[in-house]
Design an enzyme around this catalytic site. Structure first.
Site, PDB file in Angstrom:
ATOM      1  CB  THR A  18      -0.964  -0.013   1.204  1.00 18.15           C
ATOM      2  OG1 THR A  18      -0.234  -0.224   2.412  1.00 18.15           O
ATOM      3  CG2 THR A  18      -2.011  -1.114   1.051  1.00 18.15           C
ATOM      4  CB  THR A  60      -2.405  -2.825   8.908  1.00 19.08           C
ATOM      5  OG1 THR A  60      -3.707  -2.706   9.332  1.00 19.08           O
ATOM      6  CG2 THR A  60      -2.361  -2.455   7.432  1.00 19.08           C
ATOM      7  CB  THR A 275     -11.231   9.117   4.063  1.00 18.32           C
ATOM      8  OG1 THR A 275     -10.307   9.647   4.989  1.00 18.32           O
ATOM      9  CG2 THR A 275     -12.098   8.084   4.758  1.00 18.32           C
TER      10      THR A 275
END
Lengths: 275, 275
Positions: A18, A60, A275
């Site tokens: 990511t 994560t 977001t």
């Protein structure tokens, strides 16, 4: 359609990235005590919201470790030990994610005896996981430097780990390392803040960067005296990898952990994240 | 040479400033239950390395509070309560200093009955300390916004305080508020990370900024659905003061705390600080 081979492995390692800037992979080949040749491969992602406390079967950062070693479900306890000393000692920002996962897959195709208690296998897997842990820390969001913290002379292992986490999570220590500022007062603040047991008079503090290892405090008192020696510390800190070495002089326990500096880019990445 | 009067007071409040950008002072006049008119004045400094846990008679934020009220040494327990709900609920960076100090001086010159148990005095002093606490948080190093966190419905006061500290110390939450990014997932991360007791299905989350109060989660589920409502949250967050309101739905305890956003300037100030 599924593929195998080097390119497929590399594709998977890339697909899970990511905000990662480095592809995290590591593989070793090790000869076990009974002569069996075993492979261990690992891929991992993770850059922000990284402060894992993974428990086996419950976790994560994502990492996937494969091996052809012959191990049994009883290896779980040792796998937890290895996780506790590697990925669970990494903190990019102290913010623990809700879905950290590390999966160890073993298909036993190397054959040989059960490797659960083979120190060769344990050490090889530990090597891989430590390498992965260091890479995650060095690729923390916005990071320009890897910080390694080594604590020795702690009364308990818990004290050593608590102190490491307090140092690597301190925004003041992290900013000082970004700026190569030899502000050891901030490290001492973290010592006091950690709640671990020590007498200031027994504390030794050393900063290592590249090949330079510079003593900062001995018996709790500053070793360097003048502006010139401050410059030496600054030079040591001006490295891609800065190591903070603390001897508490309070016992025999030790531990190692990893973090990264706090930079403008960490703020940019996380203030501008869509977001 | 020592002076008194308004100018001397202002000089002292200025003399103790370091990286502070706002002079922190507050004074009130209050009529006690027995009719006595009492003054309370306070000055304070503190901007970085701010996460105090002060205990009475043992405590880098400095604050000096003076009053002419007639109080006795027995007021200590209440003074601790007031500190615990005001300055001790502030965290700029989670880095507790080694020398936080708050001094309450009372000379009794207002006369009247002992004010130890007078709610008027308690409320007035609490008002002053809350004001000071909010000013310290809003003037955190590099801060552009004050963050207030209100937690209600906690099982215990400790849970409420733990959650507040986890939220205001989270670099990810702080960066999101700097960027006015309605990333409520980071607030939920902090909930899970805090270790406090709750069921997700009972959680209500509201963000307030200026006059806008926007519900984010109800019964643990997102209230807003489309890009337009995300814009409303963004507008609420684009204020000098952002309030995160969490109802855990797990009990009857509540608490309030204060922090600030994490900005480029925090990194600049602390990476370039000259040791």
């Amino acid at each position: 359609e599924l593929f195998d081979g080097r390119q497929a492995d590399a594709n998977l390692a890339e697909a899970i990235m990511t905000t990662d800037t480095i592809k995290k992979e590591c593989a070793v080949r090790v000869r076990l005590s009974d002569g069996t040749l075993v492979y261990i491969g690992a891929i991992c992602k993770g850059s922000g919201m990284i402060a894992p406390h993974m428990k086996v079967l419950h976790g994560t950062t994502l990492s996937l470790i494969t091996t052809d070693a012959n191990i049994s479900p009883a290896f779980r306890a040792k796998w937890q030990q290895i996780l506790d000393g590697s990925l669970n000692m990494v903190s990019v920002d102290g913010d623990q994610s809700t879905n950290d996962t590390s999966i160890l897959l073993a298909n036993g195709m190397a054959g040989g005896k059960c490797a659960d208690d083979d120190p060769e296998f344990y050490n090889a897997l530990n090597f891989v996981m430590t390498k992965i842990a260091r890479t995650v820390a060095s690729d923390g969001e916005g990071a320009t430097k890897l910080i390694e913290v080594r604590v020795s002379g702690a009364e308990t292992k818990e004290d050593a780990n608590k102190l490491i986490k307090t140092i690597i999570n301190s925004p003041l220590v992290k900013s000082a390392i970004f700026g190569s500022d030899p502000n050891y007062g901030r490290i001492m603040m973290a010592l006091g803040n950690s709640g671990c047991k020590f007498n200031l008079e027994d504390v030794r503090l050393t900063i290592k960067g590249g090949d330079m290892e510079v003593p900062i405090l001995d018996s709790g008192a500053p070793v360097f005296q003048d502006e010139r020696s401050v410059e030496v510390v600054r030079m040591a800190m001006d490295n891609k990898e800065v190591c903070i070495i603390v001897d508490l002089g309070a016992g025999n326990e030790s531990s190692v952990g990893w973090g990264c500096d706090l930079t403008y880019d960490y703020v940019r990445i996380n203030a501008e994240y869509a977001t």
